[in-house]
Structure formats: C-alpha cells, structure tokens
Motif scaffolding. Structure first.
Motif, mmCIF file in Angstrom:
data_model
loop_
_atom_site.group_PDB
_atom_site.id
_atom_site.type_symbol
_atom_site.label_atom_id
_atom_site.label_comp_id
_atom_site.label_asym_id
_atom_site.label_seq_id
_atom_site.Cartn_x
_atom_site.Cartn_y
_atom_site.Cartn_z
ATOM 1 N N GLU A 68 0.863 -1.148 -0.081
ATOM 2 C CA GLU A 68 -0.112 0.075 -0.126
ATOM 3 C C GLU A 68 0.846 1.300 0.007
ATOM 4 O O GLU A 68 1.615 1.460 0.959
ATOM 5 C CB GLU A 68 -0.968 0.023 1.098
ATOM 6 N N ARG B 104 2.933 0.565 3.381
ATOM 7 C CA ARG B 104 2.799 -0.549 4.073
ATOM 8 C C ARG B 104 2.870 -1.746 3.354
ATOM 9 O O ARG B 104 2.362 -1.833 2.276
ATOM 10 C CB ARG B 104 1.502 -0.356 4.809
ATOM 11 N N SER C 102 2.121 -6.037 3.581
ATOM 12 C CA SER C 102 1.867 -7.165 4.660
ATOM 13 C C SER C 102 1.568 -8.461 3.769
ATOM 14 O O SER C 102 1.611 -8.444 2.781
ATOM 15 C CB SER C 102 0.307 -6.576 5.027
ATOM 16 N N ASP D 93 1.559 -7.158 9.011
ATOM 17 C CA ASP D 93 2.497 -6.169 8.441
ATOM 18 C C ASP D 93 3.957 -6.559 9.016
ATOM 19 O O ASP D 93 4.305 -7.055 9.717
ATOM 20 C CB ASP D 93 1.955 -4.814 9.460
ATOM 21 N N TRP E 272 6.712 -5.036 8.951
ATOM 22 C CA TRP E 272 7.504 -4.230 9.636
ATOM 23 C C TRP E 272 7.141 -4.462 11.090
ATOM 24 O O TRP E 272 7.797 -3.749 12.121
ATOM 25 C CB TRP E 272 7.514 -2.807 9.255
ATOM 26 N N LYS E 273 5.774 -4.593 11.455
ATOM 27 C CA LYS E 273 5.139 -4.796 12.776
ATOM 28 C C LYS E 273 5.597 -6.127 13.212
ATOM 29 O O LYS E 273 5.755 -6.069 14.540
ATOM 30 C CB LYS E 273 3.667 -4.425 12.832
#
Lengths: 309, 265
Positions: A11, A63, A65, A70, A72-73
């Motif tokens: 995104e 972002r 995923s 996600d 990076w999360k």
C-alpha cells in the motif's frame, strides 16, 4: 490476519536511493492461490520491491503485509508464511546442497529430515545432495534455491528470476512443478521473470511496473485479448491492391506477411467489417483472424519498448 | 515468537567448522609456538628460566603479530562473506531479526578468539613442560611466589587477555559490516591494525588505542616469573576500561549500521 487477506499487499510503498526514486507509491495485491507474474523493464523497481518483502531494503513509506500481517510490525510472524529467493540464489558453496537446506531449515519451525528429503526429491537433487554446492551448475543452484524457499511449507513463494540459467526442459519442469503446487496445495507464487513466454504460459495474473509505478495489472487472458485492430487475412487467389485500400479509409496500413497472407491495421476494433468489405470486393478469404497479442507485445506497448523486464 | 539466536549460533559454528581458516589459525599458532620455543632456547634472559616465564614470553610473541592478525581475519570475514556472496539474503529471509544475526556473528567471533587463545596457551604450556618446571618462583632470597600463586596469575592473564582480544573481534566485525567483500574487509582490517600500531606512538594516541593491551596480561606473568614485585593492577583497570569501552562502542556501531542498512547490492 483474516481468511480473506491478500497473500501479499503493498500500500503506497515508496523507496528512494539518493536522487533515484526506485519505487513510487506502489500499491497492489496478490490474491491467494494464484501464480502472479511481476514484470518491468530494467531499473523499473522490481528487485527493490522484492527486496522489501524480507526487509532487505527499508521502504521510505507505505505498508507491506503478508496474509494480513504487517512485515514491519511483526516480521517473524509474517515471514513464516513466505519462502523467498531474491536475485540468483546464493549458498555456502563449501557446504553440500543438503547441508545448506539443513541450515536454512534450522531457522524454521519443525522441518523434519524427511521433509528435506522430499524437497530434494521434488527438485531433482536427491542424488546430488551430498555434493558441495560449488560443483553445482547454475540450473541446479536455481532448483536448490526454489527448494530452500519451499522449506517449512510456505503459503507464499516469492521468486526472482527462478529459471535463470536453466535449459528449456528444466525451466518447463520447474514452472510446471510450481503450477502444480498452486493447483494442488493452494500455494501463492509471486514470480518475477524476464521471460515473457514463461509468465504468459504459467501465470494467472500479471503486474507490470515501470519507473516504480504500477502500469498494468490483471488476468493474463484478459490483458492478452485478441487485438481486433490488427487482422491477419489469408486469401485464395488475388490479394487487395492500392485501389481497394484507397476506397476504405478505415484501413490504416497493410503489410504483407507471406505470398497469400496480409496483415491489416484498422482504425477501429472491427474485423467483421473488414471481412464484409473484402467479400463485397470479390476477394476469396480462406482465413481471417484478429491477431493474438503476446505478453511481450503487450509489455512493450505499455512500457514504451524499453529493454527487457 | 521464540528467539532464533541458538539455531543461528549453531549454524555459525557449523559453518566455521567447515572452513579452512580456523584450522589454519591453530596450525599457524602451533608453528609460531615452536619457533618461539627454539628462539627462547637461544636467550639467556631470566624470563625463560622457568616455565611461567616461558609461557608469558611465548604468549607475548604469539599475540604480538600472528594471533591478532588471525583473529581479526576471522572476524573480518564474518559479515563481509555473507554480504559479498549474497548468502545474507537467504539468511535474513528466514524468521530472524537482524540483531539476532549480528549478535550470533559477534558471539562466534568471541568463541573463536577463546578457542584460539586456549589453543595458544595449551601449545605454550606443553612446550614449556619439555624444558622448564612449573614450580615456585624465587630469587636469591628464597621463594617469592608459590606454584599456586603463579598458576592463579597464569589463569588471570589468560582470562584478562580475552578483553583486548574481544575488542579486536568487535573491530574486525565492524570492518566486516562496513566493507561488503571478504578480501577487502580482511585487507582493511589487517592494514589498519598495522598502521595504527605503527603510528599510535608518533601521534600520541597510544593511551587511547586498545591494541596496546593485547599482550599486556602476559607481560604481567613474565614480570612475575622474574620474581619482580609487579604493580600492574591499576593498569589492568585501564585495560578493562579502554578495551571494554572500545569493544562496546564498536559492537553497537556495527549493530546499528547493520540493522539499518539496505542490503540490495
């Protein structure tokens, strides 16, 4: 993570290297259970995009995923569903093919020696598994790279030029194998390749990027719908002359293909109209077909004839 | 999610065990020790009159050149080899955090340094046992240090030697993170080490460079073998401070660079 999450979603992802905008607000989704081709001219941002998935490159924004997680999360959770090979697969050349797989497997959950055996069997390296990788051919390394990416039964396989250096037979074998995994196991394959014919033959969908932006996407069959404006006609007997052309302004160009076959370029998508005109003028048409676009032609038409993907 | 640190460390050990360098390092150590042994035979220095002195002397010799070069070579290959050959891409595409990968590399570098220095010590002790005695140390006035005291000092010297050598590992690892091809990383690590050692006195930087302490713990043992009343503890604190701070700074710098850099080439 939900059951309806795309296998891979980007995104508004961007990445800049100094003054070069490698990826420019790129957004796309890859649906689960598909084989999706990823195309773009050299320098379009394909590799940078692929590098961002295993976090080898840090995006400047946006972002990413995987199945709704996600990257990076929660990297570990996200990447457990993914098998990746970016660029030509690299191995510890002083180790055997099997040992390379064992090292990779040790970082995944519960990959049994039996699973490694099965993968080696599937990629056709069972007999050479105890040879050091330094004696493997490029094609064998490519297959080993695919095998390594498949360890731990990933749900999404990301492959960058997976058939580089392979002979046509090996290429066909590998892609057929991946196709089968998509069909039988519901695997999602996201594959970049510069071989348009591979993508055209094996992929369900295709994404094309240029200058870091998505320029085309969709199902391969829809993107390659027959080209109604270019019609190839085979005649029996005489073929149309200048007089015929001057009476039909909608015919923009005529190019002889062979002695009895001519390719017409029309101003509108209407091959039936051409057929009618030819019949009325007394030409005997033995075959008439809108020209089928190839993926290469489609690619060149939207990327402006740059060097290959 | 569980940490992948232990599997990563085991992988590093498995890779190191299949490389030539660690074995060559041990072989080179043995060779250096043998040369030192014969050199010591020609010396009339009192330092080589007992086994403690010989061990102190030979460890100083080994760690003045050969030892640091081999240790820094090993460390300088750790990251550069992975980035240079591209294997890092596959390693980091696993459920592994970059910091775990880096810490595993640092730990394997430290382990190698410990094994390497242990091997050097074993060689040295074995050769010392051929000609000398590991007995009490004395002078004309009698026994100054008992055998146990000498043994304690030997072990202390060995343990203390890990501190500057640990800093050396972190130095090699930092270079390996900055320079992405093996050959260049190793060359730069060795060359800068030599240049620093040659110029630090001239530039007045000697008190601030940790390499000055690499052989220092063995100098203490050597002094004790002379039956000297050595006053080395203040300097040991300086060594711990300088080498420890240097090691931490280099480790953290390397870690920050590695966790933030783009690995697309």
């Amino acid at each position: 993570m939900t059951g309806h999450s795309p296998a891979l979603a980007l995104e508004d992802v961007s990445k800049r290297f100094g003054r070069i905008q490698a990826v420019n607000h790129l957004s796309f989704e890859v649906e689960p259970g598909q084989m999706c081709g990823f195309l773009g001219p050299n320098g379009a941002g394909k590799s940078t995009t692929l590098y961002m998935i295993p976090r080898l490159v840090r995006p400047g924004g946006g972002r990413l995923s995987v199945f709704g997680v996600d990257i990076w999360k929660d990297y570990k959770k996200a990447i457990r569903s993914v098998g990746v090979t970016v660029e030509s697969p690299a191995f510890y050349e002083y180790l055997t093919g099997r040992k390379n797989l064992e090292l990779a497997a040790s970082l995944l959950d519960k990959v049994s020696p039996r699973e490694i055996d099965q993968i080696l069997e599937r990629i056709g390296l069972a007999e050479r598994q105890h040879d050091r990788v330094r004696v493997y051919s490029t094609g064998m390394k490519q297959r080993l790279g695919i095998g390594r990416a498949m360890l731990g039964r990933p749900r999404l396989l990301i492959l960058d030029e997976p058939t580089n250096g392979m002979d046509p037979e090996g290429t066909n074998e590998v892609l057929s194998f991946l196709r089968e995994q998509v069909r039988k196991e519901g695997l999602t394959v996201f594959v970049s390749s510069h071989l348009m014919s591979e993508i055209e033959e094996f992929c369900d969908t295709v994404l094309v990027i240029d200058q870091g932006r998505l320029v085309a996407s969709g199902r391969v069959k829809e993107l390659l719908k027959p080209h109604e404006r270019i019609v190839r006609v085979t005649f029996q007997g005489r073929i149309p002359d200048g007089d015929f052309l001057s009476r039909h302004g909608e015919i923009l160009r005529v190019e002889p293909v062979s002695g009895d076959t001519v390719e017409f370029t029309l101003a509108r998508d209407d091959s039936a109209w051409l057929n009618q005109c030819l019949q009325q003028a007394g030409f005997t048409v033995s075959a008439l077909a809108p020209k089928q676009k190839t993926l290469k032609e489609f690619f060149l038409s939207i990327t402006g004839d740059k060097s290959h993907a | 999610m569980r940490s992948q640190f232990v599997p990563l460390l085991l992988n590093e050990a498995a890779k190191a065990a299949r490389r030539t360098l660690p074995y060559f390092g041990i072989f080179a150590l043995g060779l250096a020790n043998v040369v030192t042994y014969f050199a010591a035979g020609h010396l009339t220095n009192a330092a080589t009159e007992n086994a403690w002195g010989y061990v102190g002397f030979s460890m100083q010799m080994v760690f003045s050149d050969v030892g640091p070069i081999l240790i820094v070579t090993f460390a300088a290959r750790l990251m550069a080899e992975e980035t240079g050959t591209g294997t890092i891409r596959a390693a980091l595409a696993a459920p592994v955090h970059r910091w775990e990968f880096y810490v595993a590399k640092a730990v394997i570098g430290l382990l190698y340094m410990m094994v390497f220095s242990a091997a050097a010590l074993l060689f040295s002790v074995a050769l010392a046992g051929i000609h000398y005695r590991f007995g009490p140390i004395g002078d004309s006035a009698g026994i100054v240090y008992s055998r146990n005291q000498a043994m304690q000092e030997l072990l202390a010297a060995y343990a203390l030697s890990w501190i500057p050598l640990g800093a050396l590992v972190m130095y090699g690892l930092l270079i390996s993170t900055l320079i992405r091809t093996t050959g260049e990383a190793v060359s730069v690590a060795i060359a800068t080490l030599i240049v620093i050692d040659l110029t630090k006195h001239l530039a007045g930087l000697d008190p601030y460079i940790f390499t000055r302490h690499i052989t220092y713990p063995w100098l203490n043992l050597l002094q004790m073998a002379h039956a000297m009343d050595y006053q080395w503890r203040p300097e040991v604190w300086k060594m711990i401070e300088l080498s420890g701070v240097s090691a931490v700074i280099m480790f953290v710098a390397g870690l920050i660079i590695f966790t933030r850099e783009d690995l697309n080439h």
